[in-house]
Design a protein around this motif. Structure first.
Motif, PDB file in Angstrom:
ATOM      1  N   PRO A   1      -9.200  27.855  12.491  1.00 21.93           N
ATOM      2  CA  PRO A   1     -10.424  27.179  12.922  1.00 21.93           C
ATOM      3  C   PRO A   1     -10.202  26.241  14.119  1.00 21.93           C
ATOM      4  O   PRO A   1     -11.137  25.873  14.805  1.00 21.93           O
ATOM      5  N   PHE A   2      -8.947  25.888  14.367  1.00 16.03           N
ATOM      6  CA  PHE A   2      -8.659  24.968  15.479  1.00 16.03           C
ATOM      7  C   PHE A   2      -8.467  25.721  16.795  1.00 16.03           C
ATOM      8  O   PHE A   2      -8.446  25.108  17.870  1.00 16.03           O
ATOM      9  N   ALA A   3      -8.359  27.047  16.704  1.00 18.48           N
ATOM     10  CA  ALA A   3      -8.032  27.857  17.891  1.00 18.48           C
ATOM     11  C   ALA A   3      -8.867  27.518  19.132  1.00 18.48           C
ATOM     12  O   ALA A   3      -8.307  27.343  20.219  1.00 18.48           O
ATOM     13  N   PRO A   4     -10.196  27.372  19.015  1.00 16.22           N
ATOM     14  CA  PRO A   4     -10.980  27.109  20.228  1.00 16.22           C
ATOM     15  C   PRO A   4     -10.620  25.798  20.929  1.00 16.22           C
ATOM     16  O   PRO A   4     -10.915  25.617  22.097  1.00 16.22           O
ATOM     17  N   ARG A   5      -9.989  24.862  20.212  1.00 20.36           N
ATOM     18  CA  ARG A   5      -9.654  23.577  20.829  1.00 20.36           C
ATOM     19  C   ARG A   5      -8.156  23.454  21.112  1.00 20.36           C
ATOM     20  O   ARG A   5      -7.698  22.414  21.563  1.00 20.36           O
ATOM     21  N   CYS A   6      -7.411  24.512  20.814  1.00 20.69           N
ATOM     22  CA  CYS A   6      -5.949  24.389  20.808  1.00 20.69           C
ATOM     23  C   CYS A   6      -5.352  24.705  22.178  1.00 20.69           C
ATOM     24  O   CYS A   6      -5.727  25.669  22.825  1.00 20.69           O
ATOM     25  N   ASP A   7      -4.398  23.879  22.599  1.00 20.31           N
ATOM     26  CA  ASP A   7      -3.712  24.099  23.880  1.00 20.31           C
ATOM     27  C   ASP A   7      -2.748  25.274  23.826  1.00 20.31           C
ATOM     28  O   ASP A   7      -2.310  25.766  24.849  1.00 20.31           O
ATOM     29  N   PHE A   8      -2.364  25.667  22.639  1.00 15.76           N
ATOM     30  CA  PHE A   8      -1.309  26.685  22.512  1.00 15.76           C
ATOM     31  C   PHE A   8      -1.849  27.994  21.947  1.00 15.76           C
ATOM     32  O   PHE A   8      -1.099  28.792  21.405  1.00 15.76           O
ATOM     33  N   VAL A   9      -3.162  28.177  22.071  1.00 21.64           N
ATOM     34  CA  VAL A   9      -3.793  29.312  21.394  1.00 21.64           C
ATOM     35  C   VAL A   9      -3.317  30.667  21.953  1.00 21.64           C
ATOM     36  O   VAL A   9      -3.024  30.805  23.147  1.00 21.64           O
ATOM     37  N   GLU A  10      -3.195  31.630  21.058  1.00 19.52           N
ATOM     38  CA  GLU A  10      -2.845  33.006  21.432  1.00 19.52           C
ATOM     39  C   GLU A  10      -3.872  33.930  20.788  1.00 19.52           C
ATOM     40  O   GLU A  10      -4.558  33.521  19.857  1.00 19.52           O
ATOM     41  N   ASP A  11      -3.914  35.164  21.231  1.00 15.88           N
ATOM     42  CA  ASP A  11      -4.891  36.108  20.673  1.00 15.88           C
ATOM     43  C   ASP A  11      -4.778  36.192  19.156  1.00 15.88           C
ATOM     44  O   ASP A  11      -5.770  36.244  18.442  1.00 15.88           O
ATOM     45  N   ALA A  12      -3.526  36.206  18.681  1.00 17.74           N
ATOM     46  CA  ALA A  12      -3.292  36.399  17.246  1.00 17.74           C
ATOM     47  C   ALA A  12      -3.942  35.304  16.404  1.00 17.74           C
ATOM     48  O   ALA A  12      -4.271  35.523  15.239  1.00 17.74           O
ATOM     49  N   CYS A  13      -4.142  34.125  16.994  1.00 20.91           N
ATOM     50  CA  CYS A  13      -4.703  33.000  16.232  1.00 20.91           C
ATOM     51  C   CYS A  13      -6.121  33.291  15.745  1.00 20.91           C
ATOM     52  O   CYS A  13      -6.571  32.742  14.754  1.00 20.91           O
ATOM     53  N   TYR A  14      -6.832  34.157  16.501  1.00 18.55           N
ATOM     54  CA  TYR A  14      -8.217  34.452  16.133  1.00 18.55           C
ATOM     55  C   TYR A  14      -8.314  35.603  15.136  1.00 18.55           C
ATOM     56  O   TYR A  14      -9.329  35.773  14.495  1.00 18.55           O
ATOM     57  N   SER A  15      -7.260  36.396  15.047  1.00 20.45           N
ATOM     58  CA  SER A  15      -7.440  37.674  14.382  1.00 20.45           C
ATOM     59  C   SER A  15      -7.193  37.674  12.879  1.00 20.45           C
ATOM     60  O   SER A  15      -7.597  38.590  12.188  1.00 20.45           O
ATOM     61  N   ARG A  16      -6.526  36.675  12.345  1.00 20.05           N
ATOM     62  CA  ARG A  16      -6.309  36.709  10.896  1.00 20.05           C
ATOM     63  C   ARG A  16      -6.176  35.290  10.340  1.00 20.05           C
ATOM     64  O   ARG A  16      -5.924  34.350  11.101  1.00 20.05           O
ATOM     65  N   ASP A  17      -6.312  35.174   9.022  1.00 22.42           N
ATOM     66  CA  ASP A  17      -6.122  33.866   8.415  1.00 22.42           C
ATOM     67  C   ASP A  17      -4.644  33.506   8.484  1.00 22.42           C
ATOM     68  O   ASP A  17      -3.782  34.343   8.239  1.00 22.42           O
ATOM     69  N   ILE A  18      -4.373  32.280   8.808  1.00 20.54           N
ATOM     70  CA  ILE A  18      -2.981  31.868   9.012  1.00 20.54           C
ATOM     71  C   ILE A  18      -2.473  31.247   7.706  1.00 20.54           C
ATOM     72  O   ILE A  18      -3.110  30.332   7.170  1.00 20.54           O
ATOM     73  N   PRO A  19      -1.348  31.732   7.188  1.00 18.76           N
ATOM     74  CA  PRO A  19      -0.817  31.127   5.953  1.00 18.76           C
ATOM     75  C   PRO A  19      -0.068  29.822   6.236  1.00 18.76           C
ATOM     76  O   PRO A  19       0.354  29.586   7.370  1.00 18.76           O
ATOM     77  N   MET A  20       0.094  29.000   5.209  1.00 21.57           N
ATOM     78  CA  MET A  20       0.932  27.805   5.323  1.00 21.57           C
ATOM     79  C   MET A  20       2.371  28.260   5.499  1.00 21.57           C
ATOM     80  O   MET A  20       2.808  29.204   4.848  1.00 21.57           O
ATOM     81  N   ARG A  21       3.099  27.595   6.359  1.00 23.12           N
ATOM     82  CA  ARG A  21       4.474  27.980   6.595  1.00 23.12           C
ATOM     83  C   ARG A  21       5.370  26.782   6.267  1.00 23.12           C
ATOM     84  O   ARG A  21       5.064  25.639   6.604  1.00 23.12           O
ATOM     85  N   GLN A  22       6.456  27.074   5.569  1.00 19.13           N
ATOM     86  CA  GLN A  22       7.386  26.025   5.174  1.00 19.13           C
ATOM     87  C   GLN A  22       8.306  25.738   6.364  1.00 19.13           C
ATOM     88  O   GLN A  22       9.009  26.632   6.828  1.00 19.13           O
ATOM     89  N   ILE A  23       8.304  24.507   6.867  1.00 18.30           N
ATOM     90  CA  ILE A  23       9.188  24.142   7.979  1.00 18.30           C
ATOM     91  C   ILE A  23      10.504  23.627   7.398  1.00 18.30           C
ATOM     92  O   ILE A  23      11.586  24.064   7.755  1.00 18.30           O
ATOM     93  N   THR A  24      10.381  22.663   6.495  1.00 23.30           N
ATOM     94  CA  THR A  24      11.534  22.237   5.703  1.00 23.30           C
ATOM     95  C   THR A  24      11.043  22.159   4.263  1.00 23.30           C
ATOM     96  O   THR A  24       9.892  22.472   3.984  1.00 23.30           O
ATOM     97  N   ASP A  25      11.902  21.710   3.387  1.00 23.99           N
ATOM     98  CA  ASP A  25      11.586  21.615   1.963  1.00 23.99           C
ATOM     99  C   ASP A  25      10.195  21.071   1.671  1.00 23.99           C
ATOM    100  O   ASP A  25       9.455  21.622   0.883  1.00 23.99           O
ATOM    101  N   ASN A  26       9.872  19.951   2.306  1.00 24.80           N
ATOM    102  CA  ASN A  26       8.614  19.293   1.951  1.00 24.80           C
ATOM    103  C   ASN A  26       7.635  19.184   3.116  1.00 24.80           C
ATOM    104  O   ASN A  26       6.716  18.414   3.088  1.00 24.80           O
TER     105      ASN A  26
END
Ligand SMILES: Nc1ncnc2c1ncn2[C@@H]1O[C@H](COP(=O)(O)OP(=O)(O)O)[C@@H](O)[C@H]1O
Ligand SMILES: [Mg+2]
Length: 333
Positions: free
Chosen positions: A295-320
């Protein structure tokens, strides 16, 4: 103590389905203070109201689990929920005057909450405050008023809400919330309507309650600065979804989601080198009929085509530390 899994609360509207809370998962440890941060309209209040099952019509919890001390609250009977509200989980709202009743004395209103939740019937209560119900109730109310820092409690007991300042009204509400020793306190922008100095006092009162009673607190605020100061962990919400969650220092010093980065850049700093505030361009989207994708894609500086095409899952960066972003460019900015 509290574990929310894939919680979804929707509002059918004429303009389309509003996913006010969209697959939100988060947890709260015993005695922890978690900050839930995001712009107005992103679903913070509805998340709290969903926990208590107080979502206003036509809103409806359509999925997920809310496990509180081992039980799924979404499966409890309405009567069980009523007992739980106020007794185990209490909520404090932004505007105290909408919760306090203008025609009753403040002391009576705090006392009423003791009565409603059956605190006074308990053996331990009678032992501590005496057998005479009226006297016991008054004793406990005065004790609560002192605990939340209402001065001259005995005189103020007899006053009406309009005779209280905004900060004092909020203290009275916190006294009501505390009257049954809740294990969990849901605070929905408790200081937004207050001056900054009073805001600091109320926040340190919440902190003191957390330390002394081990009360877990979810502090909802649109102010990342407030969350950074008072919370151990921060969850950032955008357009109904959680986009980032992690320990406060990590989220503040190493934010990964472009929205979190944007929020941090829009906070004015008083000390240190003068930096230009960088607002996030655009507005929060209309949640009705939001298309898939980030949902942030239209305002995002780093947007790519893929951002619009599917729901983005939560990604684990570190443990917490988790982030809902395809490329989490945050590391490079
Ligand atoms: N009564 C309602 N009818 C339709 N939509 C609603 C209603 N209440 C809230 N919403 C929707 O839910 C979204 C989230 O609201 P809320 O949780 O109150 O936001 P926040 O507390 O973050 O400001 C709003 O943007 C709005 O679209
Ligand atoms: Mg709100």
């Amino acid at each position: 103590m509290l574990e929310i899994k894939n919680l979804s609360t929707h509002f059918p509207t004429e303009r389309g389905l509003v996913k006010a809370v969209n697959n939100v998962s988060l947890s709260l440890a015993k005695g922890e203070i978690l900050g839930l941060v995001g712009e107005s309209g992103c679903g913070k209040s509805m998340t709290l109201l969903s926990i208590l099952r107080l979502v206003p019509f036509p809103g409806k919890i359509v999925g997920g689990e809310v496990t509180f001390r081992g039980c799924n609250l979404l499966e409890k009977k309405p009567a069980e929920m009523r007992t739980l509200r106020g007794q185990d989980i209490a909520m404090v709202f932004q505007d105290p005057m909408t919760t306090l009743n203008p025609v009753f004395r403040v002391g009576e209103q705090i006392g009423e909450s003791l009565r409603i939740h059956g605190a006074m019937g308990k053996e331990s209560f009678r032992r501590k405050y005496g057998e005479n119900r009226k006297i016991a109730e008054r004793k406990r109310v005065l004790e609560l008023m002192r605990e939340v820092g209402i001065p001259s409690a005995e005189e103020r007991y007899l006053e009406y809400p309009h005779q209280f300042s905004g900060g004092m009204q909020q203290r009275a509400l916190i006294a009501i919330a505390l009257s049954c020793n809740p294990k969990l306190l849901l605070a929905d922008e408790p200081t937004t309507a207050l001056d900054v100095t009073i805001q600091a006092q109320i926040l340190s009162l919440l902190e003191q309650i957390n330390k002394e009673h081990g009360t877990g607190i979810i502090l909802v605020t649109h102010d990342l600065g407030v969350a950074a100061e008072f919370c151990q962990r921060i969850a950032v919400m955008y357009a109904g979804s959680l986009v980032e969650i992690g320990p406060t220092d990590v989220v503040i010093e190493d934010p990964q989601h472009p929205y979190t980065i944007g929020l941090l850049r829009s906070i004015p700093k008083i000390t240190g080198k003068k930096e230009k505030i960088k607002p996030i361009f655009g507005n929060v989207p209309d949640l009705a009929g939001l298309a898939g994708g980030c949902p942030f894609a239209p305002r995002c500086d780093f947007v790519e085509d893929a951002c619009y095409s599917r729901d983005i899952p939560m990604r684990q960066i570190t443990d917490n530390h988790q982030v809902r972003c395809l490329n989490s460019q945050g590391q490079n900015v």
